[in-house]
Design a protein around this motif. Structure first.
Motif, PDB file in Angstrom:
ATOM      1  N   ASP A  69       0.872  -1.142  -0.027  1.00 16.87           N
ATOM      2  CA  ASP A  69      -0.009  -0.044   0.015  1.00 16.87           C
ATOM      3  C   ASP A  69       0.957   1.300   0.164  1.00 16.87           C
ATOM      4  N   LEU A  70       2.348   1.254  -0.188  1.00 17.79           N
ATOM      5  CA  LEU A  70       3.147   2.202   0.112  1.00 17.79           C
ATOM      6  C   LEU A  70       2.760   3.446  -0.960  1.00 17.79           C
ATOM      7  N   ASP A  71       2.701   2.949  -2.336  1.00 11.92           N
ATOM      8  CA  ASP A  71       2.113   3.856  -3.279  1.00 11.92           C
ATOM      9  C   ASP A  71       0.933   4.524  -3.062  1.00 11.92           C
ATOM     10  N   ASP A  72      -0.423   3.726  -2.845  1.00 13.56           N
ATOM     11  CA  ASP A  72      -1.507   4.137  -2.205  1.00 13.56           C
ATOM     12  C   ASP A  72      -1.495   5.285  -1.360  1.00 13.56           C
ATOM     13  N   VAL A  73      -0.700   5.140  -0.309  1.00 18.08           N
ATOM     14  CA  VAL A  73      -0.301   6.087   0.771  1.00 18.08           C
ATOM     15  C   VAL A  73       0.139   7.323   0.353  1.00 18.08           C
ATOM     16  N   ALA A  74       1.167   7.245  -0.542  1.00 16.07           N
ATOM     17  CA  ALA A  74       1.873   8.426  -1.093  1.00 16.07           C
ATOM     18  C   ALA A  74       1.053   9.158  -1.861  1.00 16.07           C
ATOM     19  N   ALA A  75       0.116   8.387  -2.435  1.00 10.87           N
ATOM     20  CA  ALA A  75      -0.948   9.040  -3.494  1.00 10.87           C
ATOM     21  C   ALA A  75      -1.912   9.684  -2.577  1.00 10.87           C
ATOM     22  N   LEU A  76      -2.396   9.251  -1.575  1.00  9.83           N
ATOM     23  CA  LEU A  76      -3.257   9.803  -0.660  1.00  9.83           C
ATOM     24  C   LEU A  76      -2.737  10.851   0.113  1.00  9.83           C
TER      25      LEU A  76
END
Lengths: 217, 330
Positions: free
Chosen positions: A104-111
């Motif tokens: 989920d690292l990329d999702d978190v960065a996007a959020l």
């Protein structure tokens, strides 16, 4: 500044103190200090203290003591907390961030509107405090995190999260000690064992410890 | 030693759990019906918190490897020793090679029976307890439910244990077990955050124990409980007996294996004295909740503790019944 606390019995053998404040950091420090003081010098009938984000639960033997007596002791400790011994204990947690270890690292960065590298930099900037142990044996709630790392829980929880997963949600970071269902965002994984019933002590972390995350090269 | 021939739906080693291990996030655990566990231990001369077997719903069968003094308490799950009825709440002698089996619920109520043996079940203690922590997989025998083929070590019987043969625990000295128990409830820390009708609803209708209920907690089936407004509580310490209300409004009654902390609002807490009644419910059974005061909770706790501490005398009639293995099923 003195925090206000409300007290409620959780049955005849437990007393819950909740902080009447939005300042969870201060409330948690007071709860940790009070729990440590109770464990160091247990009042008659004391069984266990469970400090949490902004509360303290005290379990006791109602044949030995009562809510009123316990409340007097706990209130005094919470309203004028003894200095919280940071125990000089900083626990380094090596983490492999992103990829399969942190899906989920990329999702978190996007959020958060930042890059994955910036998420890792903020997460390893610490140290952060273990505010409580709960949910599962050895599961640390670590924080409070700076605003730039605050994300809500995932919309859909996972049925099973791999052990060692390092996760973010609700302004906190945590580490899954075992394969568990989980609704937090997984940003990395550590190979350290968080809970081992055969070890002494059984949990790697205790409330009040400071955690320093370190990115694996 | 005891050999497990059949386990039924769930057969575990339990004692009074590990209250001090809360600091590690470890559930207290232990027997669901702590009263029945302590009574069984007292009947066979064990310390109150010795490890015993918790039989769930029936279907279990055990082979006795050496003559032993045993007692079965809690639910009437049709306990038999070979072909004869095993008198419940009574210290009974069983012989080598005899089989104790549980056919299933034999009355309108009952979920869990406890089989204590003089000397206790001698599995290693973990964090001060021999109770099986099913969620984390430690304690008991290899941290798991018992299964056919398992062999359980038992400890040396306490001295003079045979003097206790025939000891009987009368119904008047037990919790008021019932097919539709009324559980007394204290206001919770967040009671006021629920709509006024929520607490009234909780305490006026029957609630059914949901199908997904287990040793961690019971889902209570009924109309959803409305909150005044959506609200979150930061995770806080909880104990068995606490009733949490997740966002879907379906209350959860926390039981023996409850996590040490929870993140849902707490509408109330079932008093400790009534948890043995809750422990004797299976999915599909119903319960009622009524509000009580802290004073009532304390008085009920003292009453139950006094019953558990009562002096035990062997009764000749029971002794004869036990020896013949033909006592009335109580």
């Amino acid at each position: 500044m003195t925090l206000a606390w409300s007290f409620t019995p959780l049955g005849e053998a437990a007393l819950l103190a909740e902080a009447v404040t939005a300042d969870h950091d201060a409330a948690n420090r007071a709860a940790l200090a009070a729990a440590a003081a109770l464990e160091a010098a247990p009042p008659p009938g004391f069984i266990a203290a469970t400090p949490a984000i902004a509360s303290l639960l005290v379990c006791f033997d109602p044949l030995v003591t009562g809510h009123a007596a316990m409340m007097a002791v706990v209130r005094a400790l919470l309203e004028d907390p003894p200095p919280l011994r940071e125990q000089g204990r900083v626990v380094m947690i090596p983490v492999t961030y992103g990829g399969e270890a942190g899906p989920d690292l990329d999702d978190v960065a996007a959020l958060l509107g930042i890059t994955p590298g910036e998420v890792i930099a903020a997460h390893t900037a610490g140290p952060f405090r273990v505010m409580m142990i709960g949910f599962a044996p050895g599961f640390p709630y670590i924080g409070p995190l700076p605003a730039r790392l605050r994300v809500p829980r995932r919309a859909t929880p996972r049925a099973a999260v791999p052990p060692g997963s390092v996760a973010l949600a609700a302004g906190l970071t945590g580490i899954y000690p075992a394969r568990l269902p989980g609704g937090w965002h997984l940003i990395g994984r550590t190979s350290l064992r968080l809970f081992d019933a055969a070890a002494e002590p059984v949990a790697l972390l205790a409330p009040g410890d400071l955690v320093q995350f370190v990115a694996d090269a | 030693m005891l050999d497990v021939i059949a386990s039924g739906p769930l057969l575990t080693v339990q004692d009074l759990g590990r209250a001090a291990a809360r600091r590690y996030g470890v559930p207290v655990g232990g027997a669901m019906d702590r009263f029945a566990l302590v009574a069984a231990n007292r009947l066979v001369g064990n310390p109150p918190g010795a490890a015993a077997l918790e039989i769930t719903a029936g279907g279990a069968e055990l082979l006795v490897n050496a003559p032993a003094l045993v007692a079965v308490t809690g639910a009437d799950l049709g306990a038999r020793c070979n072909d004869r009825l095993l008198p419940l709440w009574t210290a009974v002698r069983v012989g080598r090679g005899e089989r104790i089996r549980f056919t299933g619920r034999s009355r309108e109520w009952g979920a869990r029976a406890y089989l204590a043996m003089a000397g206790g079940i001698a599995v290693p203690a973990v964090l001060g307890s021999r109770a099986t922590d099913l969620a984390s997989g430690f304690g008991g025998l290899a941290g798991r439910p018992l299964r056919p083929g398992d062999r359980l070590p038992t400890g040396p019987p306490p001295p003079l244990v045979e003097l206790g043969l025939g000891r009987y625990w009368p119904p008047a000295a037990r919790p008021p077990y019932s097919p539709l128990p009324t559980l007394r409830l204290l206001h919770g820390p967040h009671s006021a955050s629920f709509a006024p009708e929520a607490l009234e609803l909780l305490t006026t209708r029957n609630w059914r124990v949901g199908a997904t209920s287990n040793r961690m907690g019971y889902r209570l089936e009924g109309p959803p409980l409305a909150a005044m407004r959506p609200f979150d509580v930061p995770s806080l310490g909880v104990v068995p007996g606490v009733i949490q209300v997740p966002p879907d409004g379906a209350p959860i009654l926390l039981m023996a294996d409850a996590q040490t902390t929870g993140g849902y609002p707490v509408i109330g807490t079932v008093i400790g004295a009534d948890l043995p009644l809750a422990a004797q419910l299976l999915p599909g059974d119903a319960l009622r909740l009524v509000l009580a005061t802290l004073e009532e909770a304390l008085a009920a706790h003292r009453t139950l503790m006094a019953l558990l501490a009562r002096p035990l005398d062997a009764d000749e009639g029971d002794l004869l019944a036990a020896m013949a293995g033909e006592g009335p099923q109580r």
